[in-house]
Design a protein around this motif. Sequence first.
Motif, PDB file in Angstrom:
ATOM      1  N   GLU A 140       0.842  -1.208   0.000  1.00  0.00           N
ATOM      2  CA  GLU A 140       0.000   0.000   0.000  1.00  0.00           C
ATOM      3  C   GLU A 140       0.870   1.248   0.000  1.00  0.00           C
ATOM      4  O   GLU A 140       0.604   2.220  -0.703  1.00  0.00           O
ATOM      5  CB  GLU A 140      -0.883   0.024   1.251  1.00  0.00           C
ATOM      6  N   ASN A 175       1.245   4.127  -3.161  1.00  0.00           N
ATOM      7  CA  ASN A 175       0.988   5.537  -2.881  1.00  0.00           C
ATOM      8  C   ASN A 175       2.160   6.434  -3.245  1.00  0.00           C
ATOM      9  O   ASN A 175       1.992   7.643  -3.381  1.00  0.00           O
ATOM     10  CB  ASN A 175       0.593   5.718  -1.423  1.00  0.00           C
ATOM     11  N   ASN A 219      -2.909   8.528  -2.794  1.00  0.00           N
ATOM     12  CA  ASN A 219      -4.276   8.130  -2.437  1.00  0.00           C
ATOM     13  C   ASN A 219      -4.747   6.881  -3.164  1.00  0.00           C
ATOM     14  O   ASN A 219      -5.950   6.622  -3.241  1.00  0.00           O
ATOM     15  CB  ASN A 219      -5.275   9.263  -2.686  1.00  0.00           C
ATOM     16  N   ALA A 220      -3.796   6.089  -3.641  1.00  0.00           N
ATOM     17  CA  ALA A 220      -4.179   4.844  -4.314  1.00  0.00           C
ATOM     18  C   ALA A 220      -4.734   3.855  -3.299  1.00  0.00           C
ATOM     19  O   ALA A 220      -4.378   3.885  -2.126  1.00  0.00           O
ATOM     20  CB  ALA A 220      -2.960   4.250  -5.015  1.00  0.00           C
ATOM     21  N   SER A 221      -5.630   2.969  -3.760  1.00  0.00           N
ATOM     22  CA  SER A 221      -6.214   1.932  -2.893  1.00  0.00           C
ATOM     23  C   SER A 221      -5.915   0.568  -3.490  1.00  0.00           C
ATOM     24  O   SER A 221      -6.300   0.293  -4.625  1.00  0.00           O
ATOM     25  CB  SER A 221      -7.734   2.103  -2.825  1.00  0.00           C
ATOM     26  N   PRO A 226      -7.311   8.080  -7.442  1.00  0.00           N
ATOM     27  CA  PRO A 226      -8.000   9.269  -7.942  1.00  0.00           C
ATOM     28  C   PRO A 226      -6.989  10.207  -8.583  1.00  0.00           C
ATOM     29  O   PRO A 226      -5.781  10.015  -8.397  1.00  0.00           O
ATOM     30  CB  PRO A 226      -8.573   9.885  -6.662  1.00  0.00           C
TER      31      PRO A 226
END
Lengths: 685, 673
Positions: B515, B519, B524-526, B551
């Motif tokens: 994670e 990022n 803000n990557a998931s 996003p």
Amino acid sequence: MKKLTPILLLIPLSIFPQKVELFDGSVINTDSIVLKGNKVILSDTILSRDDVKSITFKVGEVEAASEKLPEDIRELVESRKGLIKRYGDYAGVIMLDEGHSRLNPDGTREYKYHFQGLILKENRRNWGTFSRYLNEDMEKINIEMARVIKPDGRIIDLDQSKIKTSKPQRGIVYFAKGKTVSFSLPNVEVGDIVQYAYTEYVFNPWNKEIFSHTWYFGGEDPVLRSIDYITIPRAKKLNFKLVNAENAEVDSTITDSCTTYTFSMGNVIPPLEEPMMPPRGDLLPSVHTSIFETWDYIFEWYAGFQRERMKVTPEIQSLVDSLIAGSETEEERTASLYHWVQRNVRYISVKGAVSSGVSGHPAVVTLKNGYGDCTDKSILFSTMLHAAGVEAYPVYVHTNDGPTLVKEIPSSYGNHCITEVFPKGGGHYFLDPVGTSNRYPSFSRMDHGIWAICAVKKRIDFIDVPPLESNRREYTYTIKIEDDGGAEITFRSQYAGDYESIIRGYWERLKPEEKRLYFSQMVKASSPNAVLVNYSLENLTDIFKPLRMKIVYEIGDFLETAGDMFILKLPEIGARYTRRELGLAKRIYPLVYMTSEEITHTFNIILPEGMKVSYHPEKINKKMNELQYEGGYSLDDNTLVYADDFKRRVRKVPPEDYIKFREYMGEITNYVKKPVLIKKVGGER
Amino acid sequence: MKRTIIVLLLILSSCSLHLAKRTPVSLGDMVYLNDGEEYHCYVREVNARWVVFETEEGTKRLPLSKVRSIDIQKRRKNYWWTNVEDIDDPVLIGALKTDLSQFKGLGYVNILTEKKLIVNPDSTYTVVIREIRGIVDDKGRTAGNLSYYYKHNNENLFIDFARTITSDGKVLHIREMAIEDASSYARFPSYDNLHSRKFAMREVKPGNFLDYRVRIEGKYSEDLPPLFDEILGDMGPTLKGKILIQYPEEMEISVRYDRILAPELTRKEDNDISYEVMSFEMETVSPIIKLPMKPPERFFSPRVVAGFKNEWGGISDWFDTNLKSSGTKIEGKTKEEIYENVLKGIKFVNIPSNTYSVIPKNPTETFNNRYGNSLDKTFVLYTALKENGFKPDLILVRSKDSGPLAEDVPTLSQFDGALVRCDGVFLDPSVESVPFGYVRPEYQGTRGLSIGTGEIVEIPFLEPEDEMSYTDRNIYLSEDGSGKVEEVLTFTGNDVLFFRNWKYLREEERRKQLESHINLVLPNASLKGYHIEHLEDLNPEMQITLDYTAPDIATEEGRYMLLHIPGINYTAYYVGVEQRPYPVYNENLSLNKNRIRIYLPKGYRVRYIPTAINYDSEPIKFTSKIKKTKKYIEYSDSYDTRMGLIPLENYPEYREGIMKMAEIPNRWIILEK
């Protein structure tokens, strides 16, 4: 009788073994020692004083004994499979973590410890390497048992001749008297159970009255059973507090002579690692114990050492008088002395007995050495303040990367020492002279948001996070764009608080040529075509004044050409808001920063006559409890202005607010990276 | 008789008082009490009942029962000097006249650095190091924090003196409590030999001078033949540097020197023994500059290496005959199986062999211990391969951090580790995740000693493909600028060693690491899913497959959408300077590749894509391509590092290439609705 008298005086009354260590590394045990003039006379040899390094009058040993523990090895071996199945994802599982502390009526004490651990992955083979700190003039260690139990039930015992006592390696600035006892168990492999037990007997504690203790029920690995026994004389009472340990079992057994308390927990799972999480000590289940109900005794003991060390000698007074000459206010006097101690006493930590351990060396000794650690610098600084008519005392803290103080349990707490100042006008505040570059009244961020114990004033105070303006960083850019899209950029920055000390310390350490190299690298990071024109660091070595940085550089292709468009991106700002600690989508634990933060930017972008802004992003405004951000563009004739203000007031972001906090920070980062579109006047977009 | 005696006693005592006044009492002793208190003092007397000592405040007498221990201050050479007038050393007197103001900004200056090796006829030896430093400004405040290494089993280290001469003329001698000896590897008693002696000098402040001398006395040991490998220069400028080697006439010494003038050769007589003396001198050595990608100091500093004369062939023969090679039965039909059993069966401890012993331990002992350093672990592999019918060669190696091998000075002490070469493949059975055939970067591009042939051999750099990272990324952009990403990361070489450590983490912890990684690529990557291939085995390649969303991959601006090529972060930071004082140092060659395909959102077309950049030079090669179709844009590149040590003459072309690459992250892709 007269002839016999001198001989009688030479016969020692001591019945403890004594040790003489020589400078060549050799050690002599002796029953008697007489030192006079340049001679040191032992029971069977005479040495020159110049050869003798140290004399210890009571010596602890390292012993090894083979103790047969009454347990079924087969049971241990058979439990392996179940544990592997249950805990296979972990590196190891601690099957037994058992400690027994005993306070004897005469103030001596013992600590027995028994460890059993099953190794599941290679990185836990280091459980086979044992190491324990030992102060030979205070304690002895008995290694009762150490062995490896193989999956097939074979036992490999430690070869006791492999137990070694040596001085451990520490950082170059640390000097202390203790040693370590260590050994490596042979043949340790994945799948083995490592088991050892030892007893520490403290025959010569620093203070026979103080007895306090913290026990953590877990650590980095799961623990099947963690038990803490504490035995104290019947006449004494144990004060204790459980933290994060609601499921702990508590029991006590009373005999005629003593009371034994038992605290235990089973199946303790370690916390999952997250970036910038609270200190482990604040998350793990623990029990804190003390035989004191109030801090009075500990305050008095520490204060006794401190008072002894805080004597204003004529040298100190004379120095202080010279340093504060010309200062008009108490604040100015304090600032002068604060800066002087930081700059003139370099960090070296020398620990001998507990007095230097907790309170450092006498002020005049630190002054003459020109070095000292946090305790020494605080003692000297407090003493100098007294000489200047300012009340101040050293206080004990644990830096904010460590566990929080449990105030109800008086103990020898802390890993650091700073200074609490009590100005004549009332109130109090804190300063930390351990650094080298903190401009008054800033102090290290590692001291923000923690408790401070003032032994002399018998009080415990909280050190608040400084107000935002004390932690502000201001960045100003003037960008003059040329007709060809190139630009000259003038960068200015100014800092407050501990951040300023970090920047100042960084640049001060560099040689002139290194400064030039590093500035060149910085501008190149902004753009590969950037060329450094000049730079300056105003007040770099004058800690009384704010540090200001100025860099002028040119970028030939500052405006990116994309077909018939020019694209402008604000330099460097994106990197300042990109935060590595926000990688997780959600968190279990709070996100913990060391202190608060405020950043402001102002960009004045002067466009040439032939260019106009065709698009810029709308203003942005973000607000929640933990952060606030305002930013946006405005146009003033042909000058495009961008201004923003980022505020984070708090140190901790709770997990329930983290998702929104992360989202907002992501939006801020993306916003500041958004390009501005520019067109040539009269041209198409 | 009695009266005479009394008078005599009075006269004698008054004499001793007079002497006591002339000989200053240094309060460098320490008395530690049982209650925790301690005193800086001078201990006058210890007897059966009392301890008597002098402090700043006067004489104290305490019952012995209250005293825990005493430390005695050693009286070192010239301990009686208290001010400048007492100094009678002409070298120091001369040094104190140095005008420090001309070195402003440099922290400190080494006015004199002197390093001597003295070999005695009985093969004992002494190394003497003396430095006189002037502290110029606050940057120099750590110049008085010093540490020297020695080998405890056959050497001893002495601090002859360490004194500060202050600007107001005081001489301050070192305090005993600010000296500490420590074992570097105390946690591994079976490798315990290397010790450090550190000390902190007093009053290290601008305007003051430091003068210290350290002496190491040792005796020749076959386990660790003596090696003298010294450089001149450190973080401060050096005004005068001297290296001296003195040895009996009949002895033969090998010497190699680099970046320093040839020595002056003289003769010296001492106690009827004739000595040859080799003196190297250098005026003005520039200070070492902190710079990224700087090579280790022995690559560029003036250096002298000396040892007892020998031949590599003879050394390897001697080594071979002294090997305790009663091997241990390691199971395995193939080389790979045997390698894996040794690698995983024995824990690696990173202790250089030349700090303990150049002769490996008996493999049975290492195997039974289940831990070993590079030499011992490799020797277990070597004997196991031999016993299983293979023909390995043991190669002794030296890590690049220690500088190049001085081939003119044959001695085993130059080596700190070992490899095995079998059927032309080098094997490095050290860290438990090193794949078969992989050699750690510290040994790539070095030269080592083949025990089998007695010759110096090259350990080549691995090919760039063997030190590769490849990112294959597909991004499906949406109309709002967000996107879905499918990514495959492929690694070989050193990156594999790093990521394979993740096998020690829990599943949840691995997820959190990934994670954090995504990022860094896209804020803000998931993370939606992942898979790691070859995490637990020894495959030379590892692969991580990721699915995630992010996003704001692209920015909407009216009818346009703008974005940079996601995940490309080349920077020109490391080539910020036009001219470097040192070559560029890469531990290994490498190949980094990217293929990034961006699928266009519905209703958008490509308005602008940046041009490709290509660059080919001796040190690096970079090629990039960018193509567009109706459905997607595809960017691909390849960055090849071709030289380990990039000489100064190649730096301009290296720099130019990096600067070109660094333009890519700033380039825009523009889509139009």
